[in-house]
Design an enzyme around this catalytic site. Structure first.
Site, PDB file in Angstrom:
ATOM      1  N   HIS A  45      52.924  28.919  33.084  1.00  0.00           N
ATOM      2  CA  HIS A  45      53.973  28.880  34.092  1.00  0.00           C
ATOM      3  C   HIS A  45      54.272  27.452  34.543  1.00  0.00           C
ATOM      4  O   HIS A  45      54.952  27.234  35.545  1.00  0.00           O
ATOM      5  CB  HIS A  45      53.587  29.745  35.295  1.00  0.00           C
ATOM      6  N   ASP A 173      46.204  34.653  42.944  1.00  0.00           N
ATOM      7  CA  ASP A 173      47.525  34.681  42.327  1.00  0.00           C
ATOM      8  C   ASP A 173      47.418  35.606  41.131  1.00  0.00           C
ATOM      9  O   ASP A 173      46.840  35.249  40.109  1.00  0.00           O
ATOM     10  CB  ASP A 173      47.936  33.273  41.892  1.00  0.00           C
ATOM     11  N   MET A 174      47.947  36.814  41.256  1.00  0.00           N
ATOM     12  CA  MET A 174      47.753  37.794  40.193  1.00  0.00           C
ATOM     13  C   MET A 174      49.014  38.587  39.896  1.00  0.00           C
ATOM     14  O   MET A 174      49.800  38.906  40.792  1.00  0.00           O
ATOM     15  CB  MET A 174      46.629  38.766  40.558  1.00  0.00           C
ATOM     16  N   TRP A 225      46.364  53.223  36.786  1.00  0.00           N
ATOM     17  CA  TRP A 225      47.351  53.821  37.695  1.00  0.00           C
ATOM     18  C   TRP A 225      47.419  53.098  39.035  1.00  0.00           C
ATOM     19  O   TRP A 225      48.441  53.128  39.706  1.00  0.00           O
ATOM     20  CB  TRP A 225      47.037  55.313  37.905  1.00  0.00           C
ATOM     21  N   LYS A 226      46.326  52.431  39.413  1.00  0.00           N
ATOM     22  CA  LYS A 226      46.330  51.728  40.699  1.00  0.00           C
ATOM     23  C   LYS A 226      47.253  50.514  40.652  1.00  0.00           C
ATOM     24  O   LYS A 226      48.034  50.266  41.587  1.00  0.00           O
ATOM     25  CB  LYS A 226      44.904  51.324  41.074  1.00  0.00           C
ATOM     26  N   GLY A 306      40.577  31.041  43.505  1.00  0.00           N
ATOM     27  CA  GLY A 306      40.829  29.670  43.944  1.00  0.00           C
ATOM     28  C   GLY A 306      39.741  28.689  43.565  1.00  0.00           C
ATOM     29  O   GLY A 306      39.950  27.471  43.669  1.00  0.00           O
TER      30      GLY A 306
END
Length: 339
Positions: A45, A173-174, A225-226, A306
């Site tokens: 990114h 950050d996911m 599914w979560k 982090g």
């Protein structure tokens, strides 16, 4: 891989972005965030998004001249329209505005609609914690992941960012997938498999092969599914707060990844919630507790959100010998855009 001095990377990206039509100030800002993301170990990114961004500007999917417009104000909550402007600049300005609201109210929320890809969401979480604010941020996206039980792309990946300041900040950050498409690309370029199953192959079987998942685009939601359920609710809340488009409406724009999305920036001022010292004591206690935990069978140190980024950021990226590893093909493409 090519070792590129950080300052060379920074100046090259700035030149590329200026040639694409950005102002000097915007090119400098975007180059810095892309270069920092690469330095922090998130090349997918960082440098990995430069060519695509330039393409989007040339196609008219990103309008470099567009600016934020406040369209709704309700005390600590504001809604802004991004008018398909530069996603990095829009997100950073929204973060700054949410900080100002948090300073006034204890918390501040800026919901942003019709913006474009914010690139690495963690950039804004780090920007907040390094200035003493706790953060909760997320974005919706076009449909790029199958909902649980579906074989076709039907929900957004909808990245989530959370951060709490401390001596060593906690910053998560996911994506809502087990692996982002950017991570799949990075591992494929390195010729490495995924450490765990990350999606489905052409036969509908779970696989660790990045290329097989990229081909089917059936990435696996985090927690099955979560993760699917969380992605759906993040989409709904982002669209509601920003009065903008949910994922299935973003799909209809057909203007490229992240274009027309909604983003939410929630900032909290610890100085008004027990004080900065209490916040730091809390986070430092958590990280010390985690660091003292017995490692698993791998023998690797215990990880937390982090930790690795903080370690990288403590190095002087402007030192004469500071360099980052960039994929050869990516670097050559960037150099061609700078000419």
């Amino acid at each position: 891989m090519t070792a590129v001095p950080f300052t060379t990377l920074l100046h090259t990206l700035e030149r590329v972005l200026q040639r694409a039509g950005l102002t000097s100030a915007d090119a400098r800002l975007c180059a810095r965030l892309h270069a920092e993301s690469t330095w922090d170990g998130v090349a997918s990114h960082g440098v990995g998004r430069i060519a695509r961004f330039v393409d989007y500007v040339r196609r008219g999917w990103v309008d470099p001249s567009a600016t934020l417009e406040r369209v709704h104000a309700l005390g600590a909550l504001e809604v802004h329209d991004g008018h398909f402007g530069i996603g990095v600049r829009n997100a950073l300005q929204a973060t700054e505005r949410a900080m100002s609201l948090a300073e006034e109210h204890g918390m501040g929320v800026v919901a942003l609609r019709d913006t474009t890809h914010w690139m690495r969401g963690g950039s804004y979480g780090w920007h907040a914690v390094e200035r003493g604010y706790a953060a909760l941020m997320w974005t919706n996206t076009e449909s790029c992941m199958p909902a649980w039980g579906s074989s076709q792309q039907s929900i957004g990946n909808n990245p989530l960012v959370m951060g709490v300041p401390g001596e060593s900040p906690l910053v998560l950050d996911m994506a809502m997938s087990q692996f982002s498409y950017g991570k799949l690309q990075t591992l494929r370029q390195q010729g490495k498999p995924l450490p765990v199953d990350g999606g489905f192959d052409a036969q509908g079987e779970l696989t660790r092969e990045p290329a097989a998942i990229e081909a089917t685009r059936r990435i696996l939601p985090t927690g099955y599914w979560k993760g699917s359920g969380l992605a759906i609710l993040l989409d709904a809340l982002a669209a509601l707060l920003a009065q903008g488009r949910p994922s299935h409406e973003i799909d209809k724009l057909q203007r490229g990844s992240g274009t027309g999305c909604c983003q939410v920036f929630m900032l909290f001022d610890p100085r008004q919630l027990g004080g900065q010292e209490l916040c730091h004591h809390l986070v430092d206690g958590i990280t010390a507790h985690l660091a003292s935990a017995a490692p698993d069978e791998s023998g690797a140190p215990v990880r937390w959100p982090g930790k690795s980024t903080d370690e990288r950021r403590r190095r002087d990226r402007y030192a004469p010998d500071a360099a980052v590893e960039v994929d050869d093909a990516t670097w050559n493409e960037i150099l061609s855009l700078a000419e």
